[in-house]
Write a protein that holds these residues in place. Structure first.
Motif, PDB file in Angstrom:
ATOM      1  N   UNK A  45       9.297  -8.413  10.658  1.00 44.63           N
ATOM      2  CA  UNK A  45      10.621  -8.727  11.208  1.00 44.63           C
ATOM      3  C   UNK A  45      10.655  -8.498  12.721  1.00 44.63           C
ATOM      4  N   UNK A  46      10.181  -7.333  13.163  1.00 44.65           N
ATOM      5  CA  UNK A  46      10.250  -6.998  14.592  1.00 44.65           C
ATOM      6  C   UNK A  46       9.463  -7.984  15.449  1.00 44.65           C
ATOM      7  N   UNK A  47       8.313  -8.445  14.946  1.00 48.02           N
ATOM      8  CA  UNK A  47       7.488  -9.383  15.723  1.00 48.02           C
ATOM      9  C   UNK A  47       8.181 -10.735  15.901  1.00 48.02           C
ATOM     10  N   UNK A  48       9.181 -11.013  15.042  1.00 50.35           N
ATOM     11  CA  UNK A  48       9.964 -12.247  15.173  1.00 50.35           C
ATOM     12  C   UNK A  48      11.298 -12.001  15.868  1.00 50.35           C
ATOM     13  N   UNK A  49      11.469 -10.807  16.418  1.00 49.20           N
ATOM     14  CA  UNK A  49      12.696 -10.513  17.167  1.00 49.20           C
ATOM     15  C   UNK A  49      13.867 -10.076  16.329  1.00 49.20           C
ATOM     16  N   UNK A  50      13.620  -9.782  15.029  1.00 51.84           N
ATOM     17  CA  UNK A  50      14.697  -9.324  14.140  1.00 51.84           C
ATOM     18  C   UNK A  50      14.654  -7.816  14.039  1.00 51.84           C
ATOM     19  N   UNK A  51      15.782  -7.184  14.393  1.00 51.23           N
ATOM     20  CA  UNK A  51      15.841  -5.720  14.432  1.00 51.23           C
ATOM     21  C   UNK A  51      17.003  -5.210  13.579  1.00 51.23           C
ATOM     22  N   UNK A  52      16.902  -3.946  13.211  1.00 51.36           N
ATOM     23  CA  UNK A  52      17.842  -3.364  12.248  1.00 51.36           C
ATOM     24  C   UNK A  52      18.720  -2.262  12.832  1.00 51.36           C
ATOM     25  N   UNK A  53      18.572  -1.989  14.127  1.00 57.81           N
ATOM     26  CA  UNK A  53      19.423  -0.942  14.742  1.00 57.81           C
ATOM     27  C   UNK A  53      19.818  -1.366  16.139  1.00 57.81           C
TER      28      UNK A  53
END
Length: 240
Positions: A232-240
């Motif tokens: 997720x993070x490598x695609x720019x999607x973050x959770x905070x």
């Protein structure tokens, strides 16, 4: 404990028990080794300590565990008594009935061992629940993971731990949150977002590409979630 260690720092919210403890050591050689912090331990700034020993009010078990695990500098170990089911959740493994967000978050940050059962008849008056004693040893150094990011992902996955991740991430609230975070990420990195962009499609693509689309949180271990978070993070999607 006062007879065995250099210093004991006791946290107690009940002033009557504080008074009783002070009376027991008053005028003895142990008095100088005892420091008492009066108040709610969850709101108290913890000092440096090597070991923690506690029989907690069971309703603060979870917030206290994470207060300990995020405390710096690191301590060596904690010996804690909890309600039996809570203790078993701490040590639960993937695929077992009690495995949950508490299990994986605790095991990410620490080694946890179930030491012994404590029957309710050992207390006066006996409580309605059974208890257990566990040992918690924080991992030092800790895993190189942003815990807020990690917990954001795990929280979504375990809301319905028996659902596939593909289904869990189709919640409108989850999509709105991740869309908001994605747009902030793109703004900070000067990335243009296409007009026809849909976060739902991007989420499902990440799940398929990482191989977790049809997986369920109940059977995923720490390494699985680390790989998913990286995806997720490598695609720019973050959770905070």
């Amino acid at each position: 404990m006062l007879e065995k260690v250099k210093k004991v720092i006791a946290c107690e919210i009940d002033p009557r028990l504080v008074g009783e403890l002070q009376k027991r050591v008053q005028g003895t050689c142990l008095a100088n080794k005892l420091e008492i912090k009066v108040g709610d331990v969850l709101k108290t700034e913890l000092p440096f300590f090597d070991a923690c020993v506690a029989n907690l009010p069971y309703q603060i078990s979870s917030p206290f565990v994470f207060k300990l695990l995020l405390h710096r500098p690191f301590f060596r170990c904690a010996i804690l008594m909890f309600q039996r089911e809570f203790a078993l959740r701490l040590v639960a493994k993937p695929g077992t009935k009690l495995y949950c967000r508490l299990s994986i978050n605790t095991q990410l940050l620490a080694r946890v061992d179930h030491l012994m059962k404590v029957g309710k008849n050992n207390f006066r008056p006996p409580p309605k629940v059974e208890s257990s004693v566990v040992r918690i040893e924080p991992k030092n150094p800790p895993p190189p993971i942003n815990f807020q990011e990690w917990d954001g992902l795990v929280r979504i996955a375990f809301v319905r731990k028996n659902k596939t991740l593909s289904a869990a991430f189709k919640s409108s609230a989850v999509e709105q949150l991740l869309d908001h975070n994605y747009r902030i990420h793109c703004s900070l990195h000067n990335r243009e977002i296409p007009e026809n962009f849909k976060i739902a499609e991007k989420i499902q693509t990440v799940l398929k590409d990482t191989g977790f689309s049809e997986k369920r949180a109940r059977s995923m271990d720490i390494d699985d979630f680390i790989r998913l978070l990286h995806g997720f993070n490598s695609e720019g999607i973050h959770f905070s």
